[in-house]
Scaffold this motif. Structure first.
Motif, short mmCIF file in Angstrom:
data_model
loop_
_atom_site.label_atom_id
_atom_site.label_comp_id
_atom_site.label_asym_id
_atom_site.label_seq_id
_atom_site.Cartn_x
_atom_site.Cartn_y
_atom_site.Cartn_z
N LEU A 1 28.73 -2.29 -28.68
CA LEU A 1 29.66 -1.97 -27.60
C LEU A 1 30.24 -0.58 -27.84
N PRO A 2 30.13 0.35 -26.87
CA PRO A 2 30.68 1.69 -27.08
C PRO A 2 32.15 1.76 -26.67
N LEU A 3 32.96 2.37 -27.53
CA LEU A 3 34.37 2.62 -27.22
C LEU A 3 34.67 4.05 -27.62
N VAL A 4 35.02 4.89 -26.65
CA VAL A 4 35.36 6.28 -26.93
C VAL A 4 36.86 6.37 -27.18
N VAL A 5 37.22 6.82 -28.39
CA VAL A 5 38.62 6.95 -28.78
C VAL A 5 38.98 8.43 -28.76
N LEU A 6 39.84 8.81 -27.83
CA LEU A 6 40.25 10.20 -27.66
C LEU A 6 41.55 10.43 -28.41
N THR A 7 41.47 11.16 -29.51
CA THR A 7 42.64 11.41 -30.34
C THR A 7 43.36 12.70 -29.92
N LYS A 8 44.49 12.96 -30.58
CA LYS A 8 45.31 14.15 -30.32
C LYS A 8 45.78 14.19 -28.87
N ALA A 9 45.96 12.99 -28.28
CA ALA A 9 46.43 12.92 -26.90
C ALA A 9 47.81 13.54 -26.75
N ASP A 10 48.59 13.51 -27.84
CA ASP A 10 49.94 14.06 -27.79
C ASP A 10 49.95 15.58 -27.68
N ARG B 1 33.28 8.97 -16.35
CA ARG B 1 32.31 9.43 -15.36
C ARG B 1 30.93 9.64 -15.98
N LEU B 2 30.86 9.75 -17.30
CA LEU B 2 29.59 10.03 -17.95
C LEU B 2 28.61 8.87 -17.84
N SER B 3 29.13 7.65 -17.87
CA SER B 3 28.24 6.49 -17.90
C SER B 3 29.00 5.24 -17.52
N PRO B 4 28.33 4.28 -16.85
CA PRO B 4 28.98 2.99 -16.57
C PRO B 4 29.28 2.21 -17.84
N SER C 1 15.36 5.85 -28.89
CA SER C 1 16.55 5.54 -28.09
C SER C 1 16.29 5.59 -26.59
N ALA C 2 15.03 5.40 -26.18
CA ALA C 2 14.70 5.49 -24.76
C ALA C 2 15.50 4.47 -23.93
N ASP C 3 15.63 3.25 -24.45
CA ASP C 3 16.39 2.23 -23.72
C ASP C 3 17.85 2.62 -23.60
N GLY C 4 18.41 3.17 -24.68
CA GLY C 4 19.81 3.59 -24.65
C GLY C 4 20.04 4.72 -23.67
N ILE C 5 19.15 5.70 -23.63
CA ILE C 5 19.26 6.81 -22.69
C ILE C 5 19.20 6.28 -21.26
N ALA C 6 18.29 5.34 -21.02
CA ALA C 6 18.16 4.77 -19.67
C ALA C 6 19.44 4.06 -19.25
N GLN C 7 20.11 3.39 -20.18
CA GLN C 7 21.34 2.68 -19.84
C GLN C 7 22.48 3.64 -19.55
N VAL C 8 22.58 4.72 -20.34
CA VAL C 8 23.64 5.70 -20.12
C VAL C 8 23.44 6.43 -18.80
N PHE C 9 22.19 6.74 -18.49
CA PHE C 9 21.87 7.46 -17.26
C PHE C 9 21.26 6.50 -16.24
N ALA C 10 21.88 5.36 -16.06
CA ALA C 10 21.34 4.34 -15.16
C ALA C 10 21.23 4.86 -13.73
#
Length: 345
Positions: free
Chosen positions: A136-145, A159-162, A256-265
């Motif tokens: 499961l991908p989780l993007v953690v954006l730090t230094k938000a402060d 917006r990059l990927s569903p 990673s062909a399957d992974g690329i396909a999922q990100v760029f569905a």
């Protein structure tokens, strides 16, 4: 740590189904917490153990997070338990092998920061890595402060990927770190990945109470510096486990062909509408992808990143035999071209 139930370490029926009657009073499951050059450290129901490897097995075959069966009496690994999944990338340089990053991971915590480190193309690579690893991908954006508009970074990630879920945090604030707790329940495992200086060690420290060395933020680029040089598995105060990894300067994808396909569905959904089944989406007539880009329905920069990732993954996923054949054919073309030039009057 002593007398920890295997289920709290992440052991499940999936792993147990691969194990036969080998388990006894001395041969027990252990989960690798550290992989060194000549030995590994494992967490077992009886406590921590330092283990050596049997003939024919090297530490390059193992990843932090792996389960092994080990003879605790002799301190030796007996066998590797089949993995549920593995996070890997192509090794640097011309090495054809894959480099193992972590094994048996539920969530890939992709850490970047709300400053100059933020890079959509690199994030797409990590998202493809997560998808191809069945994590499961989780993007953690730090230094938000430190950001004027941290929410804009989160929206750009989504917006990059569903597949993308993103959180903005100040990694030094324990109340904000607590938002990561749902991904770190007892028995869960997350791997921290990202560039150096984005706050992975600060997250690790806050969630585990560890003492990984971190240094201050540099004024010129707002990046922290740390000294993480190896991968390790540590328990969090939430009960789950974190695998810390060194900062990655590059992330060559491998199979990673399957992974690329999922990100760029959204792109893959259009390829079936192209006039030709072997369309390369360059200048072919009737290309649905090019038509969508021209109409503004697909972002042109993202289109080029999609093509680049596909080409790179195909190249990196070659077998040794395929690579040798390609190099041999290239050599023949060069010799033919040189002969043609020499033969010209």
């Amino acid at each position: 740590m002593t007398n920890t139930p295997l289920t709290d370490l992440g052991w499940s029926d999936t792993f147990a189904s691969h194990v036969t009657s080998e388990i006894n009073e001395t041969v027990q499951p252990g989960r690798l917490s550290d992989v060194h050059r000549d030995r590994v450290l494992a967490k077992t129901a009886e406590g921590d153990a330092s283990l050596t490897l049997p003939a024919g097995m090297t530490t390059g075959d193992l990843a932090v997070g792996d389960w092994v069966l080990a003879d605790l009496a002799t301190g030796q690994v007996k066998t590797l338990v089949p993995r549920r999944n593995v996070v890997r990338r192509k090794a640097a340089g011309n090495d054809m092998r894959a480099q193992l990053i972590a094994a048996n991971v539920d969530t890939l915590m992709i850490v970047t920061s709300c400053n100059a480190d933020f890079n959509p193309a690199r994030l797409e690579r990590y998202l493809a890595l997560a998808a191809s690893s069945d994590a499961l991908p989780l993007v953690v954006l730090t230094k938000a402060d430190l950001a004027d508009d941290a929410a804009s970074y989160r929206r750009e990630v989504e917006r990059l990927s569903p597949l993308a879920t993103a959180l903005t945090i100040d990694a030094r604030d324990m109340s904000e770190l607590a938002t990561l707790a749902p991904w770190l329940r007892p028995g869960d495992t997350a791997a921290l990945v990202g560039s150096s200086g984005v706050g992975k060690s600060t997250i690790l420290n806050g969630l585990t109470g560890a003492t990984a060395l971190t240094q201050g933020i540099r004024e010129d680029d707002a990046k922290g510096r740390h000294t993480t040089t190896s991968r390790s598995l540590r328990q969090t105060t939430c009960g789950g486990w974190l695998i810390d990894t060194p900062g990655m300067r590059s992330l060559p994808l491998d199979n990673s062909a399957d992974g690329i396909a999922q990100v760029f569905a959204d792109f893959d959904g259009l390829t079936d509408q192209c006039k030709f089944s072997d369309c390369q989406h360059l200048t072919e007539p009737g290309c649905a992808i090019q038509a969508a880009v021209a109409a503004g329905d697909l972002d042109e920069k993202r289109f080029h990143r999609w093509q680049k990732l596909q080409r790179e993954d195909q190249y990196n996923s070659e077998t040794i035999a395929e690579a040798r054949a390609r190099h041999k054919n290239f050599g023949k073309r060069v010799k033919s071209a040189m002969k043609e030039k020499r033969d010209k009057p």
